[in-house]
Each structure stands twice: as C-alpha cells, then as structure tokens.
Scaffold this active site. Structure first.
Site, mmCIF file in Angstrom:
data_model
loop_
_atom_site.group_PDB
_atom_site.id
_atom_site.type_symbol
_atom_site.label_atom_id
_atom_site.label_comp_id
_atom_site.label_asym_id
_atom_site.label_seq_id
_atom_site.Cartn_x
_atom_site.Cartn_y
_atom_site.Cartn_z
ATOM 1 N N ASP A 1 0.820 -1.215 0.000
ATOM 2 C CA ASP A 1 0.000 0.000 0.000
ATOM 3 C C ASP A 1 0.850 1.259 0.000
ATOM 4 O O ASP A 1 2.063 1.218 0.179
ATOM 5 C CB ASP A 1 -0.911 0.007 1.239
ATOM 6 C CG ASP A 1 -2.174 -0.810 1.030
ATOM 7 O OD1 ASP A 1 -2.451 -1.175 -0.119
ATOM 8 O OD2 ASP A 1 -2.872 -1.088 2.029
ATOM 9 N N LYS B 1 -3.255 3.402 -2.713
ATOM 10 C CA LYS B 1 -4.385 4.291 -2.995
ATOM 11 C C LYS B 1 -4.111 5.628 -2.303
ATOM 12 O O LYS B 1 -3.990 5.678 -1.083
ATOM 13 C CB LYS B 1 -5.696 3.698 -2.476
ATOM 14 C CG LYS B 1 -6.068 2.356 -3.098
ATOM 15 C CD LYS B 1 -7.330 1.793 -2.465
ATOM 16 C CE LYS B 1 -7.670 0.426 -3.003
ATOM 17 N NZ LYS B 1 -8.053 0.436 -4.409
ATOM 18 N N MET C 1 -7.532 9.570 8.531
ATOM 19 C CA MET C 1 -7.858 10.060 7.182
ATOM 20 C C MET C 1 -8.771 11.284 7.217
ATOM 21 O O MET C 1 -9.683 11.426 6.413
ATOM 22 C CB MET C 1 -8.491 8.943 6.347
ATOM 23 C CG MET C 1 -7.533 7.804 6.051
ATOM 24 S SD MET C 1 -8.288 6.395 5.187
ATOM 25 C CE MET C 1 -8.885 5.435 6.597
#
Length: 538
Positions: free
Chosen positions: A41, A63, A172
């Site tokens: 990742d 991502k 996030m």
C-alpha cells in the site's frame, strides 16, 4: 465450482504497523524475509521492502487521494493469481489489516478461489500515534471510552453519537478538518475542546500540532496533514504533563520536532527525505550519516560493480609490477579488485615493494589502509585532475600502472599524464554496470513526490539514474522529461564534474560540495537546507 486449493501458494495479509521498521512484529519480519511477491500500500514505509529477498517481486497498489490507484477488484485478482502460481504472497498493509484495511474483500476473493491465507496483525496508528505523542486514550476521569473513525467521507458518519464520546481518534481526516469541527460543534462539542494532530507518527518526520477545536485550523493552515491522526478530547490536554522531565528530543525515534513546550534545536536534515544513488550491494556509511542528521534515506542502486570482461591485462601488469614507478588507484572499488586479483595471482603486498602509490580521495585511502598500506600521495582536491596538477615528482619518464573501471570512466587523467611524458598502462580492474531496473521503493517515492533531494557521487550515477528512471516512466506511459518530473526535487552533486553531468541531463544542480567527499556533500546539503527554510519540496 471452486478452484482446487493450492498446496504451495499462500497469501499473508500483513500489518506493516505505523511505518518505522522498529515497530514491525517479529512474525511480519519473518514472513517478509521469505516472500516471493509483495503487494504493498501507499502508506507503508519503503524501508520495509529492504527486508524481502532480492528476487522478490514488488507491486505497488497504493491508494492516494487525487492520484490514480489500482481498483480493488484488480488487487483481489492479483493476489489470487500469484497464489495459484504457488508463490508466498505478502499483502502488506499499513497499520493493522482489519482496521480500515479493506481486507474483507480480498479475503472473500481468496476464499472463493480456494487460496490459503493468514492474517498477521500490525500496530495501528489509531493506537500508536497518540501514545507516541504522549496522549492517553483513556483516563479514569477524563476519558472512560474512545472511538476510532475514518473521516474520509465525514458526512456519512453519525456525528450526533460521536460528539458524545469522551475521546475521538480520527484517521484520514486531514483534508476534512474544518468539516469535522463543524459537525462536532453543531452537535454540542465546545470549541475549547483540546485537539492534537499527529503527522507521520513514529518517523523522523513526526510533527505534532496542539490546540482546540476553535483554533486548530489556523495553527495548521497551509500544512499538508496527510497522513495524520487527529485526537479530540480532554486527554489531548494531558500531553504537556506526560513528558519525561527535561526530555526535549525523543532519541529513540530521532524526532526533530518539539515534544515539550521547551524550545529545541532541530536536527539539520529533519523532515527531509533524501534519495541516495549508490552501488548495489555496498553498505552506505553516507546513508547512516544522513539518518543521524535527521533525514529519511531511500537508497537507489545505480551501479552494479563486478569483474571486468577479462582479467588478462591486469594479470599481465601484476606479473611485471617491479617495472612500474607508480600505482594509481582512484576508487575503493579499484583498491578492492586490484588486491583481490593480486591474491589470486599468488602474491601479496610485498609485491609492491619499491612501488609508490597515489590515491584520489580519503575514502580510497581508507580502503588502502585495510591492506596496511599508506599512500605516498593524495592530491589536495579529491578529483583525478588534481592528481596531475599536484603530482609530487616530475611526470616525464614515470611508468604508471592505472587499474580502472572498464568503461564509462573519464579519460582526462591518462591523457594529461601521457601529454607530460609519462608511460601509462591503463588496465580494466573492475566494471560498473547499470542495473536492469530501478529499485521499486525509489521509484515509488519519486512518483509520490516524497523525495526532497537526490544525491549523486559520480557522473556515472547520474547517467544510470536517468536511464533507469526514463525506462520506468516509458513503461508506464508517463513523461520522460526528467526536468519536469523532478522539478520539485533538489539535485545534489559531489563535485564539478558530476555537476556538469547533472546540468547536461537534468537541467540543473542545486547543491555542490565544496570538499569533494561524501562528508562534504552532506555539509553542503545541510547548508542549503538551512539557507532555504521556507522551501517545501513536497
């Protein structure tokens, strides 16, 4: 009908933790060390990829918001395909695989395909970031419970319920900080509620901002908060009281930011990520020194050092060593391969009796010292040109042996010595080749804009760096104009010749060492960073 279960292949969904290799579990370390394929990742620390075998396939499926990313369905199929080929596959995820890690989708695909799998836990930033910042998530009085949420899509959350929880840990949420505050205040949370934001927890780049719901947007204005963990609640206000007395700098993490209310002097290269181009397979004291100065270092092999195409010329020269006046060695590689070949021919340093030795550079002299020899001459400037200018004897009539790189080296030394009347026998002592492909961690960091400075210690490293990078960009259908691709990256050179190559191939050079050594290069980088305090190369 399900595909038959593979008897060999297996997928490990591994939690990479918060990034620093020191927080990786022992089990995860063992699995990485035997991986055939690693699918990783965006937020994992690239140094973890150094733990895998050299022939391990590394696939970036990270991502990141606003950037192209690999569809989840493709990741699922990739894991299945690699497993069915009989490989040991590591799906390396930041934090813990089951905390906002989309592991369920991948596991369902593996189950449907009959693939063996195992989930390895990791340390989640939701727990580690507050701890490393000195913030307890629970307290007998101030916090009897806490909740962990992702604010990637804040409008989908039940803010009425969340506003009533003692402590919130928000992942996030950096891009949506103002929206988060609006929701919490609308549902009764005071603007005086303490807030702490921890950026890149546990790394040398860790930063912490403290405030409250009312003023934290102003304190972080213009700053990238990704990745970050946001802690909202009264426990965030306990941080000043839970620091080790007099502990200004967290030596264990090498964090160069304020961890108490006292003022501290940051490390000179704190918050800088430096890409070091070097020879494959060689340890880098330079990298270690940069890390001690606070930098995060990513190493990119741009040279593969090995034997020349033939040993015949060097063997012939060794057979007649007594006929030479001088032996010139211009690199540590030259020293190593010359003495290795001397031993192969059944001789040792006694064969050099009566032969004077000139070396270029302190590093070369240090390599020579490993054979209990001291050079008779080191030029004041550590470049080959200086050797001719300052040669300690009349050059005319000297017979000189010069074992050197087989291809790609500069010709000026031989030309100038010959022009002044010396008889120079240049023989291939080793070869430096360009690797087949760019190191995946290095390309990933460049592609993500995570590199602040690239260092070059020779013209050949510049040439090979450009060749490797252009090749990878071309394969991906991206621009091969390196001056554009690297426009926000500082270019650092060890000396004038390397700088000329940087200008020719990259369009510029930003830092040049005054002393043409790795120490001189680090000093020049530190001065450049100090004089450019407002430069943000991300």
């Amino acid at each position: 009908m399900k595909t038959p279960v593979s008897t060999i292949g297996k997928v490990y969904l591994v939690g990479a933790g918060i990034g620093d290799i020191g927080y990786l579990t022992v089990r995860s370390h063992q699995i990485l060390a035997s991986a055939d394929t690693v699918v990783y990742d965006a937020l994992i620390s690239l140094e973890l990829l150094d733990l895998v075998p050299t022939n391990c396939q590394k696939i970036d499926v990270g991502k990141r918001g606003g950037q192209p990313s690999t569809p989840q369905a493709e990741i699922n199929q990739l894991l299945v395909t690699e497993c069915q080929l009989g490989k040991q596959v590591v799906r390396l995820k930041s934090g813990d695989p089951f905390i906002f890690g989309r592991s369920a989708s991948e596991i369902q695909a593996l189950v449907a395909a009959g693939c063996h799998f195992e989930v390895i836990p990791g340390i989640s930033s939701a727990l580690a970031a507050p701890l490393l910042a000195g913030i307890p998530l629970t307290d007998p009085v101030l916090s009897r419970c806490f909740a962990v949420v992702t604010a990637h899509q804040p409008n989908d959350l039940n803010w009425e319920a969340l506003a009533g929880i003692d402590t919130l840990v928000i992942l996030m949420g950096g891009r949506n900080l103002k929206t988060i505050i609006t929701h919490l205040h609308r549902h009764g949370r005071s603007l005086q509620t303490p807030v702490a934001i921890i950026h890149r927890a546990g790394s040398p780049q860790q930063q912490i901002w403290e405030g409250n719901l009312g003023n934290i947007p102003e304190k972080t204005a213009g700053v990238s908060l990704s990745p970050a963990v946001i802690v909202v609640g009264e426990v965030a206000g306990l941080r000043p009281y839970l620091q080790s007395p007099g502990k200004v700098q967290d030596e264990a993490l090498n964090i160069a930011h304020t961890v108490t209310n006292q003022e501290q002097i940051p490390l000179p290269l704190a918050n800088k990520t430096i890409l070091v181009t070097r020879s494959a397979g060689q340890s880098s004291e330079f990298s270690t020194s940069l890390q001690q100065a606070g930098a995060k270092v990513i190493e990119m092999p741009t040279l593969e050092i090995g034997a020349p195409s033939t040993w015949e010329p060097l063997d012939g020269a060794i057979a007649q060593l007594s006929s030479f006046n001088w032996l010139i060695l211009t690199s540590s590689n030259g020293v190593e391969y010359f003495f290795e070949r001397l031993s192969t021919q059944g001789q040792d340093t006694r064969a050099l009796a009566g032969l004077k030795i000139a070396v270029v550079g302190k590093k070369t002299a240090q390599s020579l010292a490993q054979y209990h020899l001291q050079p008779d001459f080191i030029p004041p400037n550590f470049v080959a040109d200086s050797l001719v200018e300052n040669f300690p004897e009349t050059i005319k009539g000297q017979k000189i042996l010069f074992p050197r790189v087989e291809s790609g080296g500069r010709e000026v030394l031989v030309k100038e010595l010959t022009a002044q009347g010396a008889e120079v026998m240049e023989v291939p002592g080793y070869e430096s080749r360009c690797p087949e492909a760019i190191a995946p961690p290095a390309f990933t960091a460049l592609q993500r804009g995570q590199v602040d400075i690239i260092t070059f210690a020779s013209s050949k490293t510049v040439h090979n760096f450009c060749e490797l990078l252009k090749k990878e960009l071309s394969l991906r259908g991206a621009t091969t104009n390196l001056s554009i691709f690297l426009q926000n990256v500082g270019i650092a050179s060890i000396g004038p010749q390397t700088s000329q190559t940087c200008i020719a191939l990259l369009g510029r050079v930003d830092v040049e060492a005054q002393e043409y050594t790795m120490t001189g290069l680090q000093t020049a980088i530190a001065l450049w960073v100090e004089r450019s305090p407002k430069i943000d190369l991300f």
